[in-house]
Design an enzyme around this catalytic site. Structure first.
Site, mmCIF file in Angstrom:
data_model
loop_
_atom_site.group_PDB
_atom_site.id
_atom_site.type_symbol
_atom_site.label_atom_id
_atom_site.label_comp_id
_atom_site.label_asym_id
_atom_site.label_seq_id
_atom_site.Cartn_x
_atom_site.Cartn_y
_atom_site.Cartn_z
ATOM 1 N N TYR A 46 -53.794 34.821 120.713
ATOM 2 C CA TYR A 46 -55.891 34.720 120.282
ATOM 3 C C TYR A 46 -56.500 33.684 119.220
ATOM 4 C CZ TYR A 46 -60.884 36.226 120.432
ATOM 5 O OH TYR A 46 -62.032 36.318 120.345
ATOM 6 N N GLU A 49 -61.903 45.525 123.230
ATOM 7 C CA GLU A 49 -63.138 45.008 123.532
ATOM 8 C C GLU A 49 -62.790 43.638 124.213
ATOM 9 O OE1 GLU A 49 -64.924 40.863 120.914
ATOM 10 O OE2 GLU A 49 -63.992 42.693 119.308
ATOM 11 N N LYS A 50 -61.691 43.815 125.170
ATOM 12 C CA LYS A 50 -61.179 43.001 125.958
ATOM 13 C C LYS A 50 -59.791 43.353 126.458
ATOM 14 C CE LYS A 50 -59.692 39.632 122.133
ATOM 15 N NZ LYS A 50 -60.284 40.659 120.911
ATOM 16 N N ARG A 65 -59.393 32.279 118.715
ATOM 17 C CA ARG A 65 -61.166 32.681 118.222
ATOM 18 C C ARG A 65 -61.457 32.904 116.731
ATOM 19 N NH1 ARG A 65 -65.066 31.965 122.243
ATOM 20 N NH2 ARG A 65 -64.692 31.616 124.504
ATOM 21 N N ASP A 112 -64.201 43.737 113.375
ATOM 22 C CA ASP A 112 -65.313 43.348 112.809
ATOM 23 C C ASP A 112 -65.985 43.890 113.454
ATOM 24 O OD1 ASP A 112 -65.286 42.013 115.473
ATOM 25 O OD2 ASP A 112 -65.046 39.966 114.446
ATOM 26 N N ASP A 132 -62.563 44.845 118.088
ATOM 27 C CA ASP A 132 -61.849 43.977 117.734
ATOM 28 C C ASP A 132 -62.530 44.741 115.982
ATOM 29 O OD1 ASP A 132 -60.745 42.706 119.016
ATOM 30 O OD2 ASP A 132 -61.298 40.317 118.749
#
Length: 683
Positions: free
Chosen positions: A329, A7-8, A331, A112, A110
């Site tokens: 992280y 994702e990142k 957020r 989710d 992630d």
């Protein structure tokens, strides 16, 4: 070749480190026969509404490059268009080239809904038919990543998560694009040229601020009295408060003493009178460790303690994570920690001591054998709480604001390795002439994790035993006397205005603003409205649109914001819409409901709401560009108020238009600040 798509970049690096890095390319990492690449969040974005309209003809409401018109609404895509983000095209091209040579793809988004979707939509974009497996972990530490790599699942088992995210995104698009246009055009018909944005999260957030502000403004303080006494015991003096009987004269319906004469009489009869200890209870209690910080937790503390805005806190936390690499992280909506990371404590604390030697004594006093209840795998969501990392950086590189947030995070982590806080909780009842008085106190027997904190910044919601007077040793039936009785005058207080921190917490706990039991439960079981990653930007947008403003630490609704809330139907501004969404999205996630069926329902909902918005006009007050409807000057054709507007063709010139536009299209030239009725429609 296996292709991992993270994702990142930080996740890609964590995976590559465990696979074994053998080389690096442009936009990817080589790990033997495998390659690891990454996204930057969503690489694709939904096309704007203008791509779905029939033509580019001018419309009635200008918003810059494009013009809006009622006849285009509702805009409901037959086929949804996704466009690569401008800042993602280069990395997307890298992923596309790697997909062509991959034998198998690993979705490492992630754990989710959004994490599932943002990788899946890239695969759809490239029409990839390669087999896909899923890497699903909640933390990036070595142990967690290794476990995830050893337990890859079939990506098909998680497609419902991505479908739920896609459903939410499309429904939010339908609401935002259609209702923002519909109500902006409706306001224009009422004479107000102002952009009104509507959103499933933004609008209920605005609505709760408006409701709170109006509750405060309508509040009428009620004066009342309390009675406090100083009690003399053989072992010392202490203070107790009067506990009125239900049948006591002079009380209001809430049990407050409002009769001054009765209060004075009590004070006069109590001073100097003997009494006895009617109740004495002392109980050993413990206060468990505070949790680690979630983003909303640290925003609340930073807002109250330092006055930082939600956007500032997010920016600071992001900088500590990305630039300085000192914290995890940010957020996150979770304040628990994965049990596998407990073993890293000594290395993390050593890094903390290196970064800021001021923590040396606290680090040396920490006991890494202590494992608080904060370490709990069953409570971990997509991310864990914000904690320090093992990176050996320097405090010198931090700004003052970054340092203040970093120290909060460090103290929250250090507290986990100190014993529980222990104290004796004492409750005393005193009978003086038949009137009962009560006192609370506590004696700290072991300070425990509170040694870590210098003030009230502990992330601790438990406020019990807040009265901390030291009480003398005593027992039931001991003789005492009332040295002095005092009448204290008070007034009831309105609820507090929202701050950046408390408003984010309200969004997270939005169920508290809903009365219907079923909807309240659905919202409580979910994550509120918005996410930890989006709430700060939503508040910033509400302020940018001039729906909210700040006064000191307080957030207050503007006239424009109130007008918008008043103009919207309850279903649009209520958080219940999120509750209903979540029930349907959960079904999509679990595979018991279909994406298409959900969107069909949303399309009908939008059609109904647009029809209502198009039926009539509304005058919106406020906004720097909003012309006011005149109460003095009326349209000669229909008797509605006129609005004075600046000419778009001639700078410094004005004209008057009917507020009932487009039903009435009457216009008048301006003559010294007044409409020239003799030249109607003759501009």
């Amino acid at each position: 070749m296996r292709l991992f798509i993270a994702e990142k970049p930080s996740v890609a690096k964590a995976i590559a480190s465990e696979l074994g890095i053998t080389g690096k390319g442009d936009g990817f990492i080589e790990c033997g026969q495998d390659k690891v690449t990454w996204c930057f969040g969503h690489m694709l974005e939904q096309a704007g509404p203008d791509e779905y309209t029939a033509d580019d003809a001018p419309c009635s409401q200008s918003t810059g490059k494009k013009l809006w018109r009622v006849e285009d609404l509702p805009i409901i895509p037959a086929i949804w268009i996704m466009r690569p983000r401008d800042d993602a095209k280069q990395q997307l091209a890298v992923i596309g080239r790697l997909l062509k040579i991959a034998v198998e793809v690993i979705n490492a988004g992630d754990p989710d809904r959004e994490g599932q979707l943002l990788i899946d939509e890239v695969l759809v974009h490239f029409k990839s038919s390669k087999p896909v497996r899923r890497f699903w972990v909640s933390a990036q530490d070595s142990v967690s990543v290794q476990r995830g790599l050893a337990d890859l699942k079939d990506n098909a088992a998680y497609l419902g998560f991505g479908a739920a995210a896609q459903a939410r995104g499309r429904a939010d698009w339908l609401i935002g694009m259609n209702l923002s246009r519909a109500y902006t055009l409706r306001a224009q018909r009422g004479g107000s040229r102002v952009l009104l944005t509507v959103g499933r999260v933004q609008t209920p957030t605005l609505a709760i601020v408006v409701a709170r502000d109006r509750e405060i403004e309508a509040f009428k303080p009620i004066p009342f009295h309390t009675i406090q006494v100083q009690i003399q015991h053989a072992n010392g003096i202490f203070v107790a408060r009067w506990d009125a009987r239900e049948e006591q004269l002079g009380l209001d319906s809430e049990g407050r003493m409002i009769d001054t004469a009765v209060a004075n009489e009590l004070v006069g009869t109590l001073t100097g009178k003997p009494g006895r200890i009617s109740e004495y209870k002392q109980e050993a209690r413990q206060k468990a460790h505070p949790r680690a910080y979630s983003l909303s937790d640290i925003t609340l503390v930073a807002s109250n303690k330092f006055g930082y805005t939600a956007a500032e806190v997010l920016e600071i936390c992001q900088s500590l994570y990305e630039t300085h690499k000192l914290t995890s992280y940010p957020r996150t909506d979770c304040n628990f920690l994965p049990e596998s990371q407990h073993a890293d404590a000594q290395l993390v604390l050593a890094a903390v001591k290196h970064v800021n030697s001021g923590f040396a004594n606290l680090v040396d006093g920490a006991d890494t054998a202590i494992k608080s209840k904060t370490w709990d795998d069953t409570k971990i969501s997509a991310h864990h709480g914000i904690i320090p990392t093992m990176h050996h950086g320097s405090i010198v590189a931090l700004t003052n604001k970054e340092r203040s947030i970093y120290e909060l995070i460090v103290r929250g982590y250090l507290a986990q390795f100190y014993p529980v806080h222990e104290y004796l909780s004492t409750v005393v009842g005193v009978d003086v002439s038949g009137e009962i008085f009560r006192a609370n106190g506590q004696i700290i027997t072991h300070n425990g994790w509170r040694e870590v904190y210098t003030g009230d910044e502990a992330n601790d919601d438990d406020k019990e035993d807040s009265e901390s007077q030291t009480l003398p040793s005593m027992k039931t039936n001991d003789v005492v006397s009332c040295v002095k009785a005092t009448r204290n005058d008070s007034r009831t207080k309105p609820p507090a205005r929202f701050t950046e921190g408390t408003l984010q917490r309200a969004m997270e706990n939005i169920h508290k603003f809903v009365t219907e039991a079923e909807h309240k439960k659905m919202l409580r079981d979910g994550d509120g409205i918005g996410t930890s990653a989006t709430r700060a930007s939503i508040l910033s947008e509400l302020k940018r649109r001039e729906f909210l403003e700040t006064k000191g630490k307080q957030i207050i609704s503007t006239t424009l914001g109130r007008s918008l809330v008043d103009a919207l139907p309850e279903v649009v501004k209520s958080p219940v819409l999120t509750a209903l969404y979540e029930r349907m999205l959960k079904g999509i996630e679990q595979g018991t409901s279909e994406l298409d069926a959900f969107i069909t329902k949303q399309e009908q909902f939008i059609r109904d709401q647009v029809t209502k918005a198009n039926s009539g006009s509304v005058s919106i007050a406020g906004g720097k560009d909003a012309p006011k409807v005149s109460e003095l000057h009326q349209c000669m054709a229909c008797s509605n108020g006129l609005s004075r507007r600046a000419s778009a063709k001639k700078k410094g010139f004005f004209w008057w238009g009917c507020s009932n536009y487009p039903t009435c299209k009457q216009t008048y030239p301006d003559s010294k600040g007044r409409p020239d009725y003799s030249k109607g429609n003759n501009l």
